[in-house]
Design an enzyme around this catalytic site. Sequence first.
Site, short mmCIF file in Angstrom:
data_model
loop_
_atom_site.label_atom_id
_atom_site.label_comp_id
_atom_site.label_asym_id
_atom_site.label_seq_id
_atom_site.Cartn_x
_atom_site.Cartn_y
_atom_site.Cartn_z
N CYS A 33 0.81 -1.23 0.00
CA CYS A 33 0.00 0.00 0.00
C CYS A 33 0.84 1.27 0.00
CB CYS A 33 -0.94 0.02 1.20
SG CYS A 33 -0.02 0.05 2.74
N CYS A 102 -1.49 -4.77 7.41
CA CYS A 102 -1.15 -3.48 8.03
C CYS A 102 -0.40 -3.71 9.34
CB CYS A 102 -2.40 -2.67 8.31
SG CYS A 102 -3.51 -2.56 6.90
FE1 FES Z 1 -1.33 0.46 4.34
FE2 FES Z 1 -2.89 -0.45 6.19
S1 FES Z 1 -3.46 0.05 4.17
S2 FES Z 1 -0.79 -0.16 6.30
#
Ligand code: FES
Length: 122
Positions: A33, A102
């Site tokens: 992400c 995450c």
């Molecule tokens: Fe990136 Fe949670 S979406 S750490």
Amino acid sequence: MYSDKVMDHFTNPRNVGEIENADGVGEVGNASCGDIMKIFLKVDENVITDVKFKTFGCGAAIATSSMVTEMAIGKTIEEALALTNQAVSEALDGLPAQKMHCSNLAADALHEAIKNYRGKSA
Ligand code: FES
């Protein structure tokens, strides 16, 4: 979808910020992400006396960062190295499956900061 503990640490994160003259600093990025977590440590006689974090990331990343700081303060370096990402998410009463990645930032950033500390103190 989030536990009360996750919501608590997300809305009221503990130990946010930086430590000047930190004894160790660790930074990890989440490849999936792009979020980043940075952890600062103060260490005295092998015991972690203070931890602060800066996280540019989602709510789950902030909650796990906050929790890992609370779990690490007062621990020895060896105890802190034994903290796992899973232990952090369990301490938050779990994370939704799609948010488990995450939680990988938290203990990893702590371990990186310890590595940095060990490199400096060696
Ligand atoms: Fe990136 Fe949670 S979406 S750490």
